[in-house]
Design an enzyme around this catalytic site. Sequence first.
Site, PDB file in Angstrom:
ATOM      1  CD  GLU A  94      -2.911  -1.541   1.304  1.00 25.73           C
ATOM      2  OE1 GLU A  94      -3.624  -0.574   1.041  1.00 25.73           O
ATOM      3  OE2 GLU A  94      -3.320  -2.708   1.317  1.00 25.73           O
ATOM      4  CG  MET A  95       5.108   3.203   1.688  1.00 26.08           C
ATOM      5  SD  MET A  95       6.218   3.464   0.283  1.00 26.08           S
ATOM      6  CE  MET A  95       7.254   2.032   0.399  1.00 26.08           C
TER       7      MET A  95
END
Length: 906
Positions: free
Chosen positions: A868-869
């Site tokens: 997700e980062m």
Amino acid sequence: MLKKNLKINGVLKTIVVSPNTTLADVLRKQLLLTGTKVGCGKGECGACNVILNGKVAKACIVRMKRVENESEIITIEGIGSPDNLHPVQLGWMIHGAAQCGFCTPGFIVSAKALLDENNNPTREEVRDWFQKTRNVCRCTGYKPLVDAVITASKLIRGEITKEDVWYKLPEGVSILGTDYVRPSACAKVTGTWDFGADLGVTLPDDTLHIKLVQAQVSHANIISIDTGEAEKMPGVYKVLTYKDVKGNNRINGLAFPSNLGDGLDRPILCDEKVFQFGDAIAMVLADTPTHAEEACRKVKVELEELPAYMSAPEAMTEDAIEIHPGTPNIYYTTNVVKGEDTDKVFEECEYVVEDDFYVGRQPHLPIEPDVGFAFFGDDGKLNIHSKSVALHFHALMIADGIGLSPDKIAIVQNPTGGTFGYKFSPTIEALLAVAAMATNKPVYLEFSMYQQITYTGKRSPFFINVKMGADKDGNIKALESDWSVDHGPYSEFGDLLTMRGSQFIGAGYNIDNIRGEGRTVCTNHAWGSAFRGYGSPQSLFSSEVLIDELAEKIGMDPLEFRYKNVYREGSTTPSGCKPDIICFPEMIEKMRPIYNEAKEKAKEKNLKSEDKKYGTGVSLLIYGSGLDGADSSEAWAELIPNGVTIGNSWEDHGQGADMGTLAIAHESLKPIGIKPDDIKLVMNDMNLTPNSGPAGGSRSNVLTGNATKVACENLLKAMKKDDGTYRTYSEMIEENISVKHDGKWTAACTACDVETGQGNPFPCYMYGLLLAEVEVDIQTGKVNVEKLTIISDVGTIVNKLVVDGQIYGGLAQGIGLALSEDFEDLKKHTTLTKCGIPNIKDVTDNIELIYMETERPYGPYGASGAGEMPLSAPHAAIINAIYNACGVRITKLPALPEKVKAGLSK
């Protein structure tokens, strides 16, 4: 009908076909060559590409009447086999180019055609080729695909051998952090990895095909549904409406206690109202998909159309009616209260900035549309096969709705062609269940790309106002935020998403004094579902762009302003807890020389260019690994005669759950000297695997990784003898010691308080720092991202190929979010192209990945999540770079050329 003699993969075949049947249908359904995939059905994505008489052709739009007799056709099955891989397939494996793998066969077929013509292409020639053949990938960011073709070309020319490039594992060495190839790679590159539609052609002859009668308006009362004419149509077995649903006909949205609704607001089949365009009103079950579709057109639905509120501001007006009668359109509110009253602090600030931001309804755009099937097993359990990435969640969410107890439901994840989060919500699972229960027959439902785009959930738009203040020395002292989340008509996880605003607006910086209020709003646009980053891309966009605005007002360089204010020892997050590690100061120090060089390069270009301007922009990227608060996962490990079997429900969007499970299990089992090839994986089948929790929030690597580690450790304890050696399988059996052991791991976290936003929500975080370099055409407003440089810290890297792929893919989706992707206009945004999906030439080939590996205290072997980062804030860096280049500040995405051009005109 036509009779055709064709040479397919070197074998002569005689077939009889309808003139208008597509080549893809003939290959897949008549010849069972399912390696050729069908994604868009419109020739936009290239998943169906084959070589027809020496040229790349799109099998999904080539009609058989256009295929000449005695044509030669090559599909993925004719390019190589698991025992005899083509160099392109080998290249795909060693570069991690097959993530979900759905687009892979089409790319490999196209690449072979290129290398047949030119066995020494440049990178740009490869990119030009894939642009011409319209091959689209949503997972990889394209760079690994180009790497794979270049490696294949060297293999073909004999410059290197397979032994030169294949990862070799020395005896007894860890595979953590290596380029070890994921277990599913070979099947994906050879077209033998069976996705849902591939399994669909293997179902029994009496399987019923489902097609949906869907709403063509966004808000209406249902007056009547007449199925009489449809039921008389050829091949129709049954037409189902809400009256045929045995349960309460509602998906359970698992609402928070403070939610003003009960979470039971999404009907399986609409009964009283239509809440959004595409809502399912009836299901036709027939012997063929064609018969079902024809009958759908005969179902008569009488509606009373109601005002449609297509955005949060519209639904929040005083005269707006309640979309769900009895529940306010604003049905959940949360706050941030940290430190002193911000009104007082702002009065003392030397510098204050405030701005409004909007991050829109980004569509997920997987190349594989939603698909699934259901049947009753011999044990009486209802088996539902789908793209679910939340197996046990979904069983609970649909049980009451369909009228079956959860222990009678077994959801199985099919090999999945990407979800990026939309399958965190159930989509077709309850529909399949209702159909199977009403007929007691196997049932099958496959969406078109149009249905995929118009019906399934989207990223929920945030309307955000943020105010930030700093003292005379440039220290950020206060933050105020107000955000409204347009979550569409269905509440599931909307409260959790809204909480993300309190956790991530202003994240990355030590800000002692914060006040904020966020709310979830019911609208009639597309329902909000999880999307990679889940609230962080909306939240961080506002604060990361406003940070640049504040730096400019102070007169500081944006990177140096960040350096002054990022987390250090003693800092706390917006949630009031300590960061799990401190890495941003070191990241910025590593980035500084790269950044300064990029600024100088842009300056030199600007001196020489008149029609184009160049600029740089930076952003912090942050996300947490977990759902929010206490979170658990389970796995098991079983000793077998020739190795160990690992079981978990680590659902795979394509991110590499198989590789994560293998690497962590192998590391944990090193004391018994087991080889990776001796570890068998059993995954994502509720009949066999435990509740590992959903694959969302980048939680799986931490939660399920730890559970898998614990299961292996428990097995080792049982195997260990008093002298320190380990029992064999036969010794375990002889001594009547269990060979199967469970593992469970729970994150020691606390959910954030709804009144204050304070808590300790995640066991681990992921951190990044991105530098974007852009070119802006000042005549057209078109923006081109020239280079991206990212420094990432996701803890110990479990597998380098997988993590690289996650970073590349997330950044590519960030380019789309920044510049092109949208789902707003229901008449326009209905295809991959019109939704703005980035093609290969829209994504820079110049992406530099730099890693720091700070071990996480709670991650397995020090690992955090990763996926997700990279999508949490790349759009902010790109927008900041546009401003740096030409002075146009875009605060409402996407930054389409006409928006940039309008800004330039001002």
